[in-house]
Design a protein around this motif. Sequence first.
Motif: not given
Length: 293
Positions: A153-176
Amino acid sequence: MSTTGVAVSPVVETKRGLRPASLAWRTITYVLVVVGAIVYSMPFVWMLSTSVKPGYQVYKIPPEWIPDVWNWVNYVIPWQNMPFYKYYLNSITVAGTSIVLTLITSSLVAFGFARMRFRGRDFIFMLVLSTMMLPVQVTWIPIYILWSRLGLVNTLVPLIVPSLFGGAFNIFLLRQYMMTVPLEYDDAARIDGASWFQIYYRLMLPMSAPALGVIAIFAFTHHWNDFVWPLIILNDSNNFTIPLGLMLLNSRYVQEIQQTMAQTILAIIPVLVLFFTAQRFYIQGIVISGVKG
């Protein structure tokens, strides 16, 4: 040769000019578009005008759009009173790193769903899409507890690491988008001895540039403008991003709203530059990604 008395073909007449009904409809459409653009741009114009106004002119009723005096110092004073260079550096770090991680992970997962044939592929893909129905607000408390126990907490890591999971919308857009490419390309590459990673890296990524550009715009805009999650996870002003810095500026100098407007103008410039630079990819990626399901 004289053409007097020769009948003009309706097709030729249509090509020479628009018919009155079509011209009237097009004129109405243009007028509505212009009026809508003016209405939607008024808040931005007001913000731009306020950023250079003197204090006595900001709250006048009716509003005065043209400043009596152009105070460009409003763009400089906040940088002298607060560490805005740190806020920009933090936002650039978070947004830049998140874009790279999002593009890598979402494109890999989308490639697997779009190009690889395996049992249960469609079912797993539906599970991924189902995560979009979960409101992000219900995940903030458990995720905060997780990062707190990890001591991040109080670091930039929690703001960056979730991007490792891609995101469902991004996966859907690229898959299409990837599904619009014929599978024969993959078969030909496999016959030539290419591995799945080589097909992904050398074939699909270059062909998916428009969709990747769309995701890059979305990711940058989200992380650059994100306010609530950094507000929850950060408590040291040295780690603040731009939205939190603007909040801090507004709370400290509430009477100097023109300074807040000036810094807001500066903060949205990178987003505008990115969008107008990559809008060709944005439009092409959105259109093509919905062609084939």
